[in-house]
Scaffold this motif. Structure first.
Motif, mmCIF file in Angstrom:
data_model
loop_
_atom_site.group_PDB
_atom_site.id
_atom_site.type_symbol
_atom_site.label_atom_id
_atom_site.label_comp_id
_atom_site.label_asym_id
_atom_site.label_seq_id
_atom_site.Cartn_x
_atom_site.Cartn_y
_atom_site.Cartn_z
ATOM 1 N N ILE A 40 -11.833 8.601 1.994
ATOM 2 C CA ILE A 40 -12.866 9.619 1.765
ATOM 3 C C ILE A 40 -12.764 10.724 2.811
ATOM 4 O O ILE A 40 -12.789 10.461 4.010
ATOM 5 C CB ILE A 40 -14.275 8.986 1.821
ATOM 6 C CG1 ILE A 40 -14.387 7.899 0.752
ATOM 7 C CG2 ILE A 40 -15.350 10.038 1.631
ATOM 8 C CD1 ILE A 40 -15.672 7.100 0.827
ATOM 9 N N ARG A 86 -24.468 12.901 0.264
ATOM 10 C CA ARG A 86 -25.364 11.812 -0.132
ATOM 11 C C ARG A 86 -26.786 12.287 -0.356
ATOM 12 O O ARG A 86 -27.441 12.721 0.593
ATOM 13 C CB ARG A 86 -25.404 10.790 1.015
ATOM 14 C CG ARG A 86 -24.724 9.495 0.674
ATOM 15 C CD ARG A 86 -25.065 8.468 1.733
ATOM 16 N NE ARG A 86 -23.875 7.724 2.079
ATOM 17 C CZ ARG A 86 -23.759 6.920 3.118
ATOM 18 N NH1 ARG A 86 -24.784 6.766 3.955
ATOM 19 N NH2 ARG A 86 -22.645 6.277 3.355
ATOM 20 N N ASN A 93 -17.156 4.152 -6.554
ATOM 21 C CA ASN A 93 -17.820 3.239 -5.637
ATOM 22 C C ASN A 93 -16.850 2.322 -4.914
ATOM 23 O O ASN A 93 -17.161 1.760 -3.876
ATOM 24 C CB ASN A 93 -18.871 2.417 -6.371
ATOM 25 C CG ASN A 93 -20.026 3.303 -6.764
ATOM 26 O OD1 ASN A 93 -20.281 4.296 -6.091
ATOM 27 N ND2 ASN A 93 -20.687 2.980 -7.863
ATOM 28 N N SER A 101 -17.301 10.587 10.375
ATOM 29 C CA SER A 101 -18.355 9.745 10.950
ATOM 30 C C SER A 101 -19.531 10.520 11.535
ATOM 31 O O SER A 101 -20.287 10.000 12.355
ATOM 32 C CB SER A 101 -17.815 8.831 12.061
ATOM 33 O OG SER A 101 -16.598 8.276 11.695
ATOM 34 N N ARG A 148 -18.360 11.934 -3.613
ATOM 35 C CA ARG A 148 -17.374 11.688 -2.570
ATOM 36 C C ARG A 148 -16.117 12.474 -2.874
ATOM 37 O O ARG A 148 -15.641 12.463 -4.010
ATOM 38 C CB ARG A 148 -17.000 10.213 -2.542
ATOM 39 C CG ARG A 148 -18.091 9.339 -2.016
ATOM 40 C CD ARG A 148 -17.726 7.912 -2.271
ATOM 41 N NE ARG A 148 -18.646 7.026 -1.590
ATOM 42 C CZ ARG A 148 -18.723 5.736 -1.831
ATOM 43 N NH1 ARG A 148 -17.905 5.176 -2.714
ATOM 44 N NH2 ARG A 148 -19.573 4.991 -1.177
ATOM 45 N N SER A 150 -13.258 3.617 2.518
ATOM 46 C CA SER A 150 -13.749 4.716 3.351
ATOM 47 C C SER A 150 -12.607 5.509 3.988
ATOM 48 O O SER A 150 -12.747 6.695 4.250
ATOM 49 C CB SER A 150 -14.708 4.201 4.410
ATOM 50 O OG SER A 150 -14.057 3.238 5.200
ATOM 51 N N SER A 151 -11.437 4.855 4.175
ATOM 52 C CA SER A 151 -10.309 5.583 4.766
ATOM 53 C C SER A 151 -9.781 6.660 3.819
ATOM 54 O O SER A 151 -9.070 7.564 4.229
ATOM 55 C CB SER A 151 -9.180 4.614 5.103
ATOM 56 O OG SER A 151 -8.744 3.975 3.919
ATOM 57 N N GLU A 187 -18.348 13.020 2.296
ATOM 58 C CA GLU A 187 -19.308 12.423 1.353
ATOM 59 C C GLU A 187 -20.643 13.154 1.412
ATOM 60 O O GLU A 187 -21.208 13.344 2.487
ATOM 61 C CB GLU A 187 -19.514 10.934 1.677
ATOM 62 C CG GLU A 187 -20.553 10.322 0.753
ATOM 63 C CD GLU A 187 -20.619 8.804 0.809
ATOM 64 O OE1 GLU A 187 -19.855 8.186 1.581
ATOM 65 O OE2 GLU A 187 -21.454 8.237 0.075
ATOM 66 N N ARG A 237 -12.250 12.789 -2.213
ATOM 67 C CA ARG A 237 -11.143 11.938 -1.753
ATOM 68 C C ARG A 237 -10.136 12.780 -0.967
ATOM 69 O O ARG A 237 -9.908 13.948 -1.300
ATOM 70 C CB ARG A 237 -10.481 11.362 -3.002
ATOM 71 C CG ARG A 237 -9.422 10.355 -2.748
ATOM 72 C CD ARG A 237 -8.876 9.845 -4.070
ATOM 73 N NE ARG A 237 -9.703 8.816 -4.656
ATOM 74 C CZ ARG A 237 -9.880 8.643 -5.962
ATOM 75 N NH1 ARG A 237 -9.321 9.451 -6.825
ATOM 76 N NH2 ARG A 237 -10.631 7.657 -6.400
#
Ligand SMILES: Nc1ncnc2c1ncn2[C@@H]1O[C@H](COP(=O)(O)OP(=O)(O)OP(=O)(O)O)[C@@H](O)[C@H]1O
Ligand SMILES: [Mg+2]
Length: 258
Positions: A15, A20, A8, A77, A38, A12-13, A18, A40
């Protein structure tokens, strides 16, 4: 059930991808019931799960070959579950899927099989394509196999050629679906060495397998899919030493049915 301790807090940089809360049913049978994890950047995640637990469906959903009923798959994104086929084609140059059998085109030579993505997606000249194909053949220990047809290759060579074709566009993420299944120990070792070389170059991957030793050798973390969710996700070291009964059942090679 445990999840990864630091997941958690992952910035975000860091990941790469992800997943969900994926839900998916086929003919009323629930396969995914809230799959979340997630990935990495730069890691290889080993994904374990019983036969029919939905591992391949996760990989297929990531590249848009399967539409989840609910949930998101975030990459650069974008939510991949919402993309149209045209946009998915672009994503598939960045996220490669290595099919179990190599999925080579039978009537194409090895050279033409490997060149195919380059001809489809790049402006490279034939000379540049040929050089790139040779570079890849060297990487997978198949130098000189350019003019062979898939039927003339051993199973191990077909898998390595499939791997080469999947990665020739230099994807950021590679999804491996049981890459060592059906291989003898020598070919398994070679394939794992090929994957290790890619890892050193910074590739990120998901490695679906029933081959626990192979996953322990190649992966950074392990996730276990059970009852439609990622029940456990932790480092290889923690999984190796875990006393959790579910982990032990998988790691000891016990037969898991769902
Ligand atoms: N296109 C489909 N149509 C109907 N059912 C499907 C479809 N794809 C997968 N399933 C079902 O979803 C479940 C999960 O399938 P999946 O192939 O993801 O399992 P898996 O974990 O990869 O198993 P294995 O280890 O045997 O490869 C299975 O019950 C399968 O029959
Ligand atoms: Mg499968």
């Amino acid at each position: 059930m445990t999840t990864t301790r630091d997941d958690n807090q992952m910035p975000s940089s860091e990941i790469a991808l992800e997943v969900r809360d994926l839900h998916k049913s086929f003919d009323g049978k629930k396969v995914h019931q809230g799959v979340s994890f997630r990935l990495r950047k730069g890691e290889i995640l080993g994904l374990f799960g019983g036969s029919g637990s939905g591992k391949s469906v996760i990989l297929r959903s990531i590249i848009g070959l399967e539409k989840p009923d609910r949930g998101q798959i975030l990459f650069e994104s974008q939510d991949l579950t919402r993309l149209k086929e045209r946009e998915l084609m672009k994503v598939r140059t960045k996220i490669a899927y290595v099919f179990q059998n190599g999925a080579l085109f039978d009537s194409f030579t090895v050279e033409d099989n490997l060149a195919y993505p380059l001809r489809e997606h790049t402006q490279l000249t034939e000379k540049q394509i040929h050089d790139r194909v040779n570079e890849m053949l060297e990487l997978i220990d198949m130098k000189g196999a350019n003019l062979l047809l898939p039927a003339e290759l051993s199973g191990g060579m077909q898998k390595r050629a499939g791997l080469a074709r999947a990665i020739i566009l230099e994807p950021q993420v590679i999804l491996f679906d049981e890459p060592t299944a059906g291989l003898d120990p020598v070919n398994t070792k070679r394939l794992l060495e090929n994957i290790s070389k890619l890892k050193k170059k910074g590739i990120t991957g998901i490695f679906v397998t029933h081959d626990i030793p192979a996953a322990f050798e190649i992966a950074d973390r392990i996730a276990i899919l059970y009852n439609g969710k990622i029940a456990i996700m932790d480092t290889v070291e923690s999984i190796r030493n875990s006393t959790d009964p579910l982990v032990q059942m998988f790691v000891s090679g016990g037969h898991i049915t769902e």
